[in-house]
Design a protein around this motif. Structure first.
Motif, mmCIF file in Angstrom:
data_model
loop_
_atom_site.group_PDB
_atom_site.id
_atom_site.type_symbol
_atom_site.label_atom_id
_atom_site.label_comp_id
_atom_site.label_asym_id
_atom_site.label_seq_id
_atom_site.Cartn_x
_atom_site.Cartn_y
_atom_site.Cartn_z
ATOM 1 N N ALA A 6 -0.386 -1.586 10.318
ATOM 2 C CA ALA A 6 0.706 -1.231 9.431
ATOM 3 C C ALA A 6 0.138 -0.688 8.135
ATOM 4 C CB ALA A 6 1.552 -2.467 9.154
ATOM 5 N N PHE A 57 -5.723 -7.465 5.103
ATOM 6 C CA PHE A 57 -5.216 -6.350 4.308
ATOM 7 C C PHE A 57 -6.395 -5.667 3.651
ATOM 8 C CE2 PHE A 57 -1.841 -9.333 4.744
ATOM 9 C CZ PHE A 57 -0.699 -8.559 4.927
ATOM 10 N N ARG A 81 -3.018 -5.898 -5.418
ATOM 11 C CA ARG A 81 -2.126 -5.078 -4.602
ATOM 12 C C ARG A 81 -2.138 -5.571 -3.151
ATOM 13 N NH1 ARG A 81 0.843 -0.487 -5.001
ATOM 14 N NH2 ARG A 81 0.843 0.878 -3.175
ATOM 15 N N ALA A 137 0.882 -6.990 -1.041
ATOM 16 C CA ALA A 137 1.244 -6.565 0.317
ATOM 17 C C ALA A 137 1.366 -7.769 1.229
ATOM 18 C CB ALA A 137 0.161 -5.613 0.843
ATOM 19 N N GLY A 143 4.480 -9.431 1.027
ATOM 20 C CA GLY A 143 5.622 -8.647 1.446
ATOM 21 C C GLY A 143 6.298 -7.909 0.321
ATOM 22 N N LEU A 182 5.396 -5.062 -0.939
ATOM 23 C CA LEU A 182 5.222 -3.613 -0.906
ATOM 24 C C LEU A 182 6.092 -2.999 0.174
ATOM 25 C CD1 LEU A 182 1.411 -2.988 -1.394
ATOM 26 C CD2 LEU A 182 3.247 -2.982 -3.090
ATOM 27 N N GLU A 183 6.486 -1.783 -0.079
ATOM 28 C CA GLU A 183 7.245 -1.031 0.919
ATOM 29 C C GLU A 183 6.311 -0.671 2.058
ATOM 30 O OE1 GLU A 183 10.489 0.397 1.039
ATOM 31 O OE2 GLU A 183 10.947 -1.206 -0.413
ATOM 32 N N ARG A 184 6.801 -0.822 3.241
ATOM 33 C CA ARG A 184 5.975 -0.456 4.372
ATOM 34 C C ARG A 184 5.976 1.043 4.517
ATOM 35 N NH1 ARG A 184 4.919 -3.414 9.774
ATOM 36 N NH2 ARG A 184 3.665 -1.800 10.723
ATOM 37 N N TYR A 239 1.045 0.197 4.210
ATOM 38 C CA TYR A 239 1.966 0.092 3.074
ATOM 39 C C TYR A 239 1.650 1.220 2.124
ATOM 40 C CZ TYR A 239 2.739 -4.669 4.758
ATOM 41 O OH TYR A 239 3.029 -5.743 5.513
ATOM 42 N N GLY A 240 2.624 1.998 1.844
ATOM 43 C CA GLY A 240 2.425 3.089 0.912
ATOM 44 C C GLY A 240 1.655 4.200 1.573
ATOM 45 N N ALA A 262 -2.777 3.273 -0.685
ATOM 46 C CA ALA A 262 -2.220 2.692 0.535
ATOM 47 C C ALA A 262 -2.958 1.413 0.897
ATOM 48 C CB ALA A 262 -2.328 3.695 1.682
#
Lengths: 406, 286, 363
Positions: free
Chosen positions: A318, A387, A395, A399, A402, A404-406, A320-321, A326
């Motif tokens: 996955a 991560f 950051r 993440a 949870g 952060l925007e996926r 994020y960003g 990212a």
């Protein structure tokens, strides 16, 4: 009596001169040349046109990521250091590029050498210690594809450095709106005058301060890539020519046959797998990167993450960003097997060694352990999720939480 | 005064000074000690080869660098193994003896004062002494290579030689590379020779100068092995001692050869200047 | 230090140039606090055989080292063959042959090879004639037969000769020989003396150091005496002999009366009275060591006729009455005069007086 002291004068002056010369001469790169002005796009176009330039050169790779000292003796395959080796030390690589289908890279180790030779549809990997060779016959039609991506992933089992051109190609492919591109200045690299292209992240959430590409003003060949971390003066990673000669190397260099007594492994290659890897690479410039963190979009370590390299889409991490800041997240893993658990050659490390290395490399933070380098941070949460990103640990923690925007 | 006008004025003849160098070479090789040192060096590859020949199994590399294949398969490796084995100890030992003896030995014999009133200008004596010490470096490495090649060819099969890069070269090109290797190692020892020359100007006890030189060779290697002192490593005269592997790549990489030569040149300049400062101002009282 | 010396000589530079083979002014050498040579001003005339005399440790060899540029002076300056030393060493030293503090050779080389080696150090020596010149030098010192022997097999005397041969490799204007007859037997000593005379006959200036008075006395025209780093005297041998004040010696069994008479005449008799034998004892070694007896020894032998006699000596200043008046006064006073002489002091007595110590006459 003064003449007596005069005779000591050389003894006072010569050491000073020698030391000064030894320190100063390598430091002065020479005056920046005057070159016709070019826009960033023009320089990028030069790079694109530079494929097929023949040269022989010596590359120096230096990584200063702030990792602790790890035993990185080449050949000591007991330790899972294959990838680490290229993150911590410095390396000298000789590169010989004839035409699109003849490439030879030599990693010059102490008393040893690792070679990659591509000659038409033949690929050889040779390691002088322990005198082993791997031979791959490439399926028809793939040679050009390999070259288009400058070799990259197509060297199975090879984790050595690449040429700046290869890295630059990746970087340029990855340029997106999160990056500002500019021609900073001119300079001298390996005695050649170059345009310096700056790729700067617009985000302030990344550890990467910027990437500098030095592009030969005549041939357009990228001669050096430097990645600077935030808060550092010297590049965290530098890969560039110390000497280059733009004449075609002797063709006999690409005509390799392993020495008598070498262990030769014939490695069949699955054309479909290769195809998939190549296409995936060009599509997503995803997980299959050169084993150093010059690509800001991805975690170099991801390459070695179990399940990513081999399994392909189903195990895809996955993200994020996007862009420089990212964060890549891996699902929980059964026993928190650290990515270093498998070295380049695939030799499994003993669990104890892995644990010890993990201990050595990481520090405790809230919610897990973190591996922190100048450019890349990896967070292993207590529940086994991983991560990673070219970002500060906060950051990653965000993440993990949870946020952060996926 | 009945003095002959031909000798009342300054002498007319002035030779090149090569005569002194030739004389110095003769003195070096007229000494039994010099031959004993060379014989000891020649014994290194010979002993390695014989030991491996006698032991049918076991480590057939003879302690050489890992890139060398099995000596039993190719006798040509004996020379290189002998050279590599001699680098850390035997070669510095012999060079230390010769370089430490340069000035101190003459002072100890008392012949130094007769050379200086001959007259030999002090700078000239230093240069000639260093040149002969350098010559000995080449003689020493060449001795190992020649002795190793001879014994290797006598006891084992000889054939094409694989290089580090995986390519294979013929015996002829190998011979060339072996000579280059001998030259590389000899050049590596020039810095130590210059250090020995300087130490030799400090004392009239040659054994002391020899011992000090040899100890410094050991110290340099020990410092070079300490990772904590990495910043210091490029400055040590032993830094490139094992860099000869670059001559076994295809194509030959002369980068290390050049770096090494430059480093040794720096040592020669620095310790040559120190030796000059010391020797030119020294009262010769022995 | 050099400044006053230079001004003192300023009025006679032309006269000095060319006539002196060696000239030092204010030459001083110190090692730390110890001054080994102090303010030495030597003048060695060209063509002379110059004896540089002094006990062991008086600074002779250090002086020679400075002359040859082996040691640098702490003060003062040196001119040798009209050029400043050590600056002009390269042009001066080829014309100077030297034996410094004993011979020294490579023991593993033959005598001949040793000479070839040293000659090859001289850039002004013709390599074409080297072999011939070496043979001639060996022949001159009588080593031709032993030329091929390794130097370590040489006796001390042979080494000494080889050292002298080394000084003769090229025609020299000046020979500096430090203790040339050291280690030689009487025959060898005589030969060396003969060699030195022959060098002088050829016009070569010879500067020879020695701690042996007899040696110097027999072959030198000039002499300088060192004592504890100081130059005590220098001049021609004759000047030196004459320079001492006249002495009166009275051989008598009545020393007390004799002293009284002498005092009355305004002389000051020496405090010590020696039995005749004492004088004689001091010399026989010298007489036997050197084949030629010297005058002092002869007179002492004569004087030893009576064992009871005492010798009363006194300086005879210019103001003193003439000798005949003294002898008459002694006799008139009833002193039994068995011998009466007036002479200059023997050289040895002069040196004992000058240096405060005796020489190793017999070594």
């Amino acid at each position: 009596m003064s003449s007596k002291w005069m005779r000591w004068l050389p003894a006072a002056i010569v050491p000073a001169v020698v030391v000064t010369a030894a320190v100063a001469i390598p430091a002065t790169a020479g005056a920046a040349p005057t070159l016709p002005e070019k826009s960033a796009d023009e320089v990028l176009a030069m790079i694109a046109d530079s494929t097929g330039v023949a040269f022989s050169g010596t590359l120096e790779q230096r990584s200063d990521l702030g990792l602790p000292d790890i035993p990185t003796t080449p050949g000591s395959s007991e330790l899972p250091t294959g990838a680490l080796e290229f993150l911590t030390g410095s390396h000298t690589v000789r590169a010989f590029v004839g035409d699109s289908s003849s490439v030879r890279l030599q990693v010059l180790d102490d008393m040893a050498e690792r070679d990659v030779i591509i000659n038409g549809d033949e690929l050889w990997l040779y390691d002088s210690d322990p005198n082993e060779a791997v031979h791959v016959t490439l399926p028809e039609g793939t040679t050009a594809a390999i070259d288009a991506h400058a070799g990259g992933d197509a060297y199975p089992g090879y984790t050595g450095p690449r040429t700046p051109a290869e890295v630059a190609t990746r970087l340029i492919e990855a340029i997106d709106p999160s990056t500002s591109v500019s021609v900073a200045t001119t300079a001298l690299v390996a005695g050649r005058s170059v345009y310096q292209l700056s790729l700067d992240p617009k985000s302030s959430e990344t550890l990467v301060d910027g990437v500098t590409l030095s592009v030969d003003s005549e041939t357009g060949l990228p001669l050096r890539v430097e990645v600077t971390a935030v808060g550092q003066d010297d590049p965290a990673v530098s890969l560039g020519f110390s000497a280059i000669d733009f004449s075609a190397p002797d063709a006999s260099l690409f005509d390799f046959s392993p020495p008598a007594g070498a262990t030769v492994t014939e490695k069949p290659i699955d054309p479909e797998a290769l195809e998939r890897r190549l296409s995936k690479h060009s599509a997503a410039h995803g997980a299959l990167d050169a084993p150093h963190p010059t690509d800001p979009n991805e975690d170099h370590l991801a390459k070695h993450l179990p399940g990513v390299d081999a399994a392909g889409a189903e195990g895809a991490p996955a993200v994020y960003g996007s862009g420089w800041d990212a964060v890549v997240a891996l699902p929980a893993m059964p026993d928190a097997a650290f990515p270093m658990g498998t070295d380049a050659g695939g030799t499994p490390a003993s669990a104890a060694e892995t644990a010890q290395l993990l201990e050595q490399l990481t520090t405790d933070v809230e919610g897990g352990r973190v591996l922190s380098t100048a450019l890349v941070t990896v967070l292993i949460t207590d529940d086994g999720r991983i991560f990673a990103g070219a970002v500060p640990v906060e950051r990653l923690q965000a993440a993990a939480a949870g946020a952060l925007e996926r | 005064m009945p003095s002959d006008p031909s000798r009342a004025s300054a002498p007319a003849i002035r030779t090149s000074g090569l005569g002194l160098f030739a004389s110095e070479v003769r003195v070096l090789f007229a000494r039994r000690r010099t031959w004993a040192l060379l014989a000891a060096l020649a014994a290194v590859p010979v002993l390695i080869a014989i030991a491996i020949r006698l032991s049918s199994d076991g480590d057939a590399r003879g302690g050489g660098p890992p890139f060398l294949g099995s000596i039993t398969q190719n006798g040509l490796f004996v020379a290189l193994t002998g050279l590599a084995v001699s680098i850390p100890l035997f070669l510095p030992l012999t060079i230390g003896v010769v370089a430490g003896d340069t000035i101190a030995g003459e002072a100890n014999l008392g012949t130094l004062r007769y050379l200086l009133v001959a007259p030999v200008a002090r700078v000239r004596l230093l240069i000639v002494k260093f040149a002969v010490a350098a010559l000995f470096c080449f003689a020493a490495t060449l001795t190992i290579v020649l002795a190793g090649t001879a014994i290797g060819a006598a006891l084992f099969p000889v054939g094409p030689v694989p290089l580090l890069s995986g390519d294979t070269i013929g015996v002829g090109e190998y011979a060339l590379r072996a000579l280059l290797l001998a030259a590389y190692v000899a050049v590596s020892l020039l810095g130590l020779s210059a250090v020995g020359l300087f130490i030799s100007t400090l004392t009239t006890v040659p054994v002391g100068a020899m011992a000090a030189t040899i100890v410094l060779a050991a110290v340099s290697q020990i410092l070079g092995a300490l990772p904590q002192l990495e910043w210091l490593h490029p400055w040590l005269f032993s830094h490139h001692w094992f860099g000869f592997a670059d001559l076994m790549r295809q194509p030959i990489s002369f980068g290390t050869f050049g770096d090494n030569a430059l480093l040794q040149l720096g040592y020669i300049a620095v310790f040559g200047a120190l030796a000059y400062g010391r020797f030119a101002t020294k009262d010769i009282l022995s | 230090m050099p400044a006053p010396a230079a001004s003192a000589h300023a009025d006679e530079p032309k006269a000095a140039a060319g006539t002196l083979a060696i000239e030092t002014r204010g030459l001083t050498k110190s090692f730390g606090h110890a001054t080994v040579v102090r303010d030495l001003s030597l003048a060695v005339p060209r063509g002379s055989v110059f004896g540089f005399l002094g006990p062991n440790g008086s600074g002779k060899t250090t002086t020679i080292r400075m002359l040859l540029g082996l040691a640098s002076p702490s003060g003062g300056d040196i001119r040798m063959l009209d050029a400043p030393m050590p600056d002009a060493g390269r042009s001066v030293l080829p014309r100077v042959g030297a034996l410094v503090e004993g011979p020294a050779f490579y023991p593993f080389l033959s005598g001949r090879a040793n000479l070839l080696r040293f000659d090859s150090g001289d850039r002004h020596a013709d390599p074409a004639t080297r072999s011939r010149r070496v043979d001639a030098a060996l022949d001159r010192v009588g080593l031709t037969a032993a030329a091929g022997k390794k130097a370590h097999a040489y006796s001390l005397g042979m080494k000494q000769r080889l050292g002298i041969a080394n000084a003769l490799l090229t025609p020299r204007d000046l020979l500096i020989l430090d203790e040339p007859s050291n280690g030689l037997d009487p025959q060898g000593t005589r030969e060396v003396r003969g060699l030195i005379r022959s060098f002088a006959d050829e016009g070569t200036t010879v500067f020879v150091s020695s701690h042996l008075l007899a040696e110097v006395e027999q072959m030198c025209t000039h002499i300088a005496v060192m004592s504890a780093g100081n130059l005590v005297t220098q001049g021609t041998l004759d000047e030196l002999r004459a320079s001492g004040s006249m002495r009166v010696r009275v051989h008598t069994p009545d020393p007390g009366e004799a002293r009284a008479v002498l005092s009355r005449l305004g002389l000051s008799p020496d405090a010590d009275e020696r039995p005749d034998a004492a004088v004689a004892v001091a010399r026989p070694a010298a007489a036997s060591a050197t084949a030629v007896a010297y005058p002092g020894a002869a007179s002492a032998a004569v004087a030893s006729a009576s064992h009871r006699d005492t010798v009363v000596t006194a300086d005879l200043p210019a103001t003193a009455p003439p000798p005949e008046d003294i002898s008459r006064a002694l006799v008139t006073a009833g002193v039994r005069v068995r011998g009466f002489s007036v002479d200059g002091a023997s050289l040895e007595e002069r040196f004992v007086a000058l240096t405060g110590e005796g020489f190793d006459v017999a070594q």
